[in-house]
Design an enzyme around this catalytic site. Structure first.
Site, PDB file in Angstrom:
ATOM      1  N   GLU A   1      17.641  24.033  -5.053  1.00 30.15           N
ATOM      2  CA  GLU A   1      18.590  23.516  -6.016  1.00 30.15           C
ATOM      3  C   GLU A   1      18.003  23.611  -7.411  1.00 30.15           C
ATOM      4  O   GLU A   1      16.803  23.536  -7.592  1.00 30.15           O
ATOM      5  CB  GLU A   1      18.906  22.052  -5.719  1.00 30.15           C
ATOM      6  CG  GLU A   1      19.603  21.849  -4.410  1.00 30.15           C
ATOM      7  CD  GLU A   1      19.857  20.372  -4.117  1.00 30.15           C
ATOM      8  OE1 GLU A   1      19.610  19.528  -5.001  1.00 30.15           O
ATOM      9  OE2 GLU A   1      20.290  20.098  -3.016  1.00 30.15           O
ATOM     10  N   THR A   2      18.856  23.755  -8.361  1.00 35.48           N
ATOM     11  CA  THR A   2      18.443  23.795  -9.757  1.00 35.48           C
ATOM     12  C   THR A   2      18.863  22.499 -10.434  1.00 35.48           C
ATOM     13  O   THR A   2      19.976  22.017 -10.238  1.00 35.48           O
ATOM     14  CB  THR A   2      19.105  24.993 -10.471  1.00 35.48           C
ATOM     15  OG1 THR A   2      18.684  26.183  -9.828  1.00 35.48           O
ATOM     16  CG2 THR A   2      18.725  25.034 -11.931  1.00 35.48           C
TER      17      THR A   2
END
Length: 91
Positions: A1-2
């Site tokens: 995930e960013t």
């Protein structure tokens, strides 16, 4: 995930977002509660900041050609060139 570490009030829809993965924080896991998830994300943010601030090589990423506006155009041009060369060479 960013996760975007810096406050950003803009709208990203329709814009190019460049992401550079520079490390690994923790494996994926399930959380017992929303509060546990929030706490884990807050720890991830602090860990990421420490890693980025304390590693000279990672600190230099902000100056990388990868993040320059015209870099993507150069990549597209090079990609088109190489595809054309491969067709000529029968690859």
């Amino acid at each position: 995930e960013t996760h975007i570490l810096h406050k950003y009030d803009g709208d990203l829809y329709g814009h190019l977002l460049k992401v550079c993965i520079v490390g690994y924080l923790r494996p994926e896991r399930n959380f017992e509660s929303l509060d546990d998830l929030i706490s884990a994300i807050q720890r991830d943010i602090e860990d990421a900041k420490k890693l980025l601030d304390n590693d000279e090589e990672k600190c230099q990423l902000q100056h990388s050609k990868f993040f320059q506006a015209n870099h993507i155009e150069n990549e597209k041009s090079a990609s088109t060139h190489f595809k054309g060369e491969n067709i000529k060479n029968g690859s």
